[in-house]
Design a protein around this motif. Structure first.
Motif, PDB file in Angstrom:
ATOM      1  N   ASN A   1      33.110  57.187  59.949  1.00 11.67           N
ATOM      2  CA  ASN A   1      34.018  58.226  60.422  1.00 11.67           C
ATOM      3  C   ASN A   1      34.403  59.061  59.209  1.00 11.67           C
ATOM      4  N   ALA A   2      34.166  60.366  59.270  1.00  8.48           N
ATOM      5  CA  ALA A   2      34.407  61.241  58.123  1.00  8.48           C
ATOM      6  C   ALA A   2      35.885  61.274  57.762  1.00  8.48           C
ATOM      7  N   ALA A   3      36.154  61.643  56.500  1.00  2.95           N
ATOM      8  CA  ALA A   3      37.538  61.705  56.022  1.00  2.95           C
ATOM      9  C   ALA A   3      38.341  62.751  56.776  1.00  2.95           C
ATOM     10  N   SER A   4      37.652  63.779  57.248  1.00  2.00           N
ATOM     11  CA  SER A   4      38.350  64.843  57.981  1.00  2.00           C
ATOM     12  C   SER A   4      38.471  64.554  59.464  1.00  2.00           C
ATOM     13  N   GLY A   5      37.983  63.388  59.901  1.00  2.00           N
ATOM     14  CA  GLY A   5      38.056  63.048  61.317  1.00  2.00           C
ATOM     15  C   GLY A   5      39.309  62.290  61.660  1.00  2.00           C
ATOM     16  N   ALA A   6      39.557  62.138  62.948  1.00  2.00           N
ATOM     17  CA  ALA A   6      40.718  61.395  63.436  1.00  2.00           C
ATOM     18  C   ALA A   6      40.347  59.937  63.676  1.00  2.00           C
ATOM     19  N   HIS A   7      41.335  59.131  63.910  1.00  2.00           N
ATOM     20  CA  HIS A   7      41.113  57.720  64.199  1.00  2.00           C
ATOM     21  C   HIS A   7      40.263  57.576  65.457  1.00  2.00           C
ATOM     22  N   ALA A   8      39.215  56.718  65.378  1.00  2.00           N
ATOM     23  CA  ALA A   8      38.325  56.488  66.520  1.00  2.00           C
ATOM     24  C   ALA A   8      38.640  55.129  67.126  1.00  2.00           C
ATOM     25  N   GLU A   9      38.990  55.126  68.390  1.00  2.00           N
ATOM     26  CA  GLU A   9      39.394  53.903  69.066  1.00  2.00           C
ATOM     27  C   GLU A   9      38.281  53.406  69.985  1.00  2.00           C
ATOM     28  N   ALA A  10      38.024  52.082  69.900  1.00  2.00           N
ATOM     29  CA  ALA A  10      37.074  51.417  70.799  1.00  2.00           C
ATOM     30  C   ALA A  10      35.727  52.143  70.816  1.00  2.00           C
ATOM     31  N   VAL A  11      35.062  52.135  69.689  1.00  2.00           N
ATOM     32  CA  VAL A  11      33.782  52.828  69.563  1.00  2.00           C
ATOM     33  C   VAL A  11      32.654  51.939  70.091  1.00  2.00           C
ATOM     34  N   THR A  12      31.754  52.548  70.827  1.00  2.00           N
ATOM     35  CA  THR A  12      30.549  51.888  71.324  1.00  2.00           C
ATOM     36  C   THR A  12      29.337  52.684  70.878  1.00  2.00           C
ATOM     37  N   VAL A  13      28.365  52.002  70.307  1.00  2.00           N
ATOM     38  CA  VAL A  13      27.148  52.651  69.827  1.00  2.00           C
ATOM     39  C   VAL A  13      25.995  52.284  70.753  1.00  2.00           C
ATOM     40  N   VAL A  14      25.235  53.283  71.167  1.00  2.00           N
ATOM     41  CA  VAL A  14      24.068  53.091  72.037  1.00  2.00           C
ATOM     42  C   VAL A  14      22.839  53.639  71.324  1.00  2.00           C
ATOM     43  N   LEU A  15      21.778  52.845  71.286  1.00  2.00           N
ATOM     44  CA  LEU A  15      20.508  53.257  70.695  1.00  2.00           C
ATOM     45  C   LEU A  15      19.471  53.385  71.793  1.00  2.00           C
ATOM     46  N   ASP A  16      18.772  54.510  71.830  1.00  2.00           N
ATOM     47  CA  ASP A  16      17.685  54.747  72.785  1.00  2.00           C
ATOM     48  C   ASP A  16      16.367  54.755  72.022  1.00  2.00           C
ATOM     49  N   LEU A  17      15.509  53.782  72.310  1.00  2.00           N
ATOM     50  CA  LEU A  17      14.253  53.644  71.590  1.00  2.00           C
ATOM     51  C   LEU A  17      13.138  54.425  72.266  1.00  2.00           C
TER      52      LEU A  17
ATOM     53  N   LEU B   1      19.824  49.798  73.588  1.00  2.00           N
ATOM     54  CA  LEU B   1      20.649  48.783  72.951  1.00  2.00           C
ATOM     55  C   LEU B   1      22.078  49.289  72.874  1.00  2.00           C
ATOM     56  N   GLU B   2      23.019  48.387  73.078  1.00  2.00           N
ATOM     57  CA  GLU B   2      24.435  48.781  73.064  1.00  2.00           C
ATOM     58  C   GLU B   2      25.250  47.714  72.345  1.00  2.00           C
ATOM     59  N   ALA B   3      26.196  48.171  71.507  1.00  2.00           N
ATOM     60  CA  ALA B   3      27.071  47.246  70.784  1.00  2.00           C
ATOM     61  C   ALA B   3      28.435  47.881  70.604  1.00  2.00           C
ATOM     62  N   SER B   4      29.472  47.055  70.616  1.00  2.00           N
ATOM     63  CA  SER B   4      30.827  47.519  70.393  1.00  2.00           C
ATOM     64  C   SER B   4      31.139  47.465  68.905  1.00  2.00           C
ATOM     65  N   ALA B   5      31.712  48.552  68.374  1.00  2.00           N
ATOM     66  CA  ALA B   5      32.049  48.632  66.943  1.00  2.00           C
ATOM     67  C   ALA B   5      33.546  48.571  66.701  1.00  2.00           C
ATOM     68  N   GLY B   6      34.338  48.497  67.757  1.00  2.00           N
ATOM     69  CA  GLY B   6      35.794  48.438  67.585  1.00  2.00           C
ATOM     70  C   GLY B   6      36.370  49.769  67.126  1.00  2.00           C
ATOM     71  N   ASP B   7      37.514  49.723  66.449  1.00  2.00           N
ATOM     72  CA  ASP B   7      38.167  50.926  65.933  1.00  2.00           C
ATOM     73  C   ASP B   7      37.662  51.210  64.531  1.00  2.00           C
ATOM     74  N   ILE B   8      37.640  52.500  64.196  1.00  2.00           N
ATOM     75  CA  ILE B   8      37.259  52.870  62.834  1.00  2.00           C
ATOM     76  C   ILE B   8      38.131  54.031  62.380  1.00  2.00           C
ATOM     77  N   HIS B   9      38.781  53.861  61.238  1.00  2.00           N
ATOM     78  CA  HIS B   9      39.700  54.851  60.710  1.00  2.00           C
ATOM     79  C   HIS B   9      38.937  55.945  59.968  1.00  2.00           C
ATOM     80  N   PRO B  10      39.588  57.068  59.687  1.00  2.00           N
ATOM     81  CA  PRO B  10      38.938  58.136  58.918  1.00  2.00           C
ATOM     82  C   PRO B  10      38.506  57.646  57.541  1.00  2.00           C
ATOM     83  N   ASP B  11      37.394  58.167  57.067  1.00  2.00           N
ATOM     84  CA  ASP B  11      36.843  57.838  55.756  1.00  2.00           C
ATOM     85  C   ASP B  11      36.536  56.341  55.628  1.00  2.00           C
TER      86      ASP B  11
END
Length: 359
Positions: free
Chosen positions: A126-142, A214-224
């Motif tokens: 999460n970039a330094a200029s971004g806001a707090h990201a809550e409950a992030v989920t990442v999906v990969l399409d092969l 593919l799908e995975a939960s990454a939780g919360d991630i703060h800026p920078d």
């Protein structure tokens, strides 16, 4: 919002700025292994069979020389004994040829799979200029050219080349026949229990039935901040070229998901001479060899085979230099990179140099 300061209003408008990459290579990942060295399976098979049959001459002559020194209680094998031993050996050679042919096919597939497999750790930032990201989920399409693999490939060592064992002389013992006891190794082999095979499982990544998502939960991630997503993954591509994996990052903190691509790149196979002898493969393997317990007994090569040694100028070299040059050429010749060297290995015989007359 009209009574809030501009800074607070800007913070309210900020959105998470998520990007997905790999841990060590960003979004451009090069194949980690060297391209597999080509193998001429037909030549390897023919050379190994020829070498096996060549042992009938060497070992037969050695036994004859030994039997001439035998005791009076030893009876030399008859011609019929030699014939039966030869027929048995030919059956062993035929079985060895079938095993080696099958092993060479498996080796080619395993070496290709090893070279086309990527070991990657997915990272979320999460970039330094971004806001707090809550409950992030990442999906990969092969894409169709990429699949999830359980691990990198490995292979047992090749079968041992058979060696002709001529018939032994029959001993006439004055105290009668000696009892035969079962070999300890046979008893131990029957007592060995094969370990249970534990299937690969990664509970942090959910894989669709077709293996394309593919799908995975990454939780919360703060800026920078950056964090790894799930366990490392093995991606196996279908060969040289560029293979794009599309990623999407969803979060409750943003109305729109972030997206992008990770590219796996495999260089083309360079033109090279093929191995024509098993010694070349086992000296420079493109897949690790493992024993029955899965322990690596031969690692993947970390260098290419040497080029053909050039001719030596004997006029400017001493005896040791010429011996080193001859050894280097023999080592290169044993790899089977030149079809002109096919056939049973024979030592090079040179005419003896004249002995200098003493004063």
């Amino acid at each position: 919002m009209l009574f809030l300061s501009p800074t607070v209003q800007e913070l309210g408008r900020r959105q998470p700025k998520l990007t997905v990459t790999t841990k060590d290579s960003g979004d451009q990942v090069l194949a980690p292994a060297a391209r597999p060295w080509p193998v001429d399976a037909q030549r390897v098979l023919a050379n190994e069979v020829d070498e096996a049959r060549e042992t009938t001459k060497r070992r037969h002559a050695a036994l004859d020389n030994f039997m001439n020194l035998g005791s009076s209680f030893t009876v030399r094998p008859s011609e019929a004994d030699h014939q039966r031993a030869q027929e048995k050996f030919e059956e062993e050679v035929a079985g060895f040829a079938d095993e080696l042919r099958d092993w060479l096919t498996k080796y080619a597939d395993a070496a290709r799979a090893y070279a086309d497999t990527f070991d990657v750790t997915i990272m979320l930032r999460n970039a330094a200029s971004g806001a707090h990201a809550e409950a992030v989920t990442v999906v990969l399409d092969l894409p169709e050219t990429v699949a999830v693999a359980e691990n990198r490939s490995d292979l047992p060592p090749p079968p041992d080349r058979p060696v002709y064992q001529p018939p032994r002389g029959r001993s006439i013992s004055p105290i009668g026949p000696v009892s035969h006891f079962p070999r300890l190794t046979d008893d131990l082999a029957r007592a060995i229990v094969e370990p249970a095979q534990i299937p690969w499982r990664d509970l942090t990544w959910k894989v669709s039935e077709d293996g394309r998502h593919l799908e995975a939960s990454a939780g919360d991630i703060h800026p920078d901040r950056r964090a790894s997503v799930g366990e490392p993954l093995f991606f196996r591509a279908s060969g040289p070229g560029r293979h794009a994996i599309r990623w999407t990052a969803y979060t409750k903190s943003a109305h729109r998901a972030a997206s992008g691509m990770i590219t796996l790149e495999i260089p083309p196979d360079p033109p090279r001479p093929a191995f024509g002898r098993l010694h070349g493969i086992t000296s420079y393997p493109d897949v690790p060899f493992v024993d029955e317990d899965g322990e690596i007994v031969k690692h993947v090569r970390d260098s290419d085979p040497p080029p053909r040694p050039g001719p030596s100028s004997e006029a400017n070299e001493d005896v040791l230099d010429r011996l080193r040059a001859a050894s280097a050429f023999w080592e290169w010749q044993a790899l089977g990179l030149d079809p002109a060297d096919d056939g049973p290995e024979r030592p090079e015989v040179r005419e003896a140099e004249p002995v200098a007359e003493s004063d």
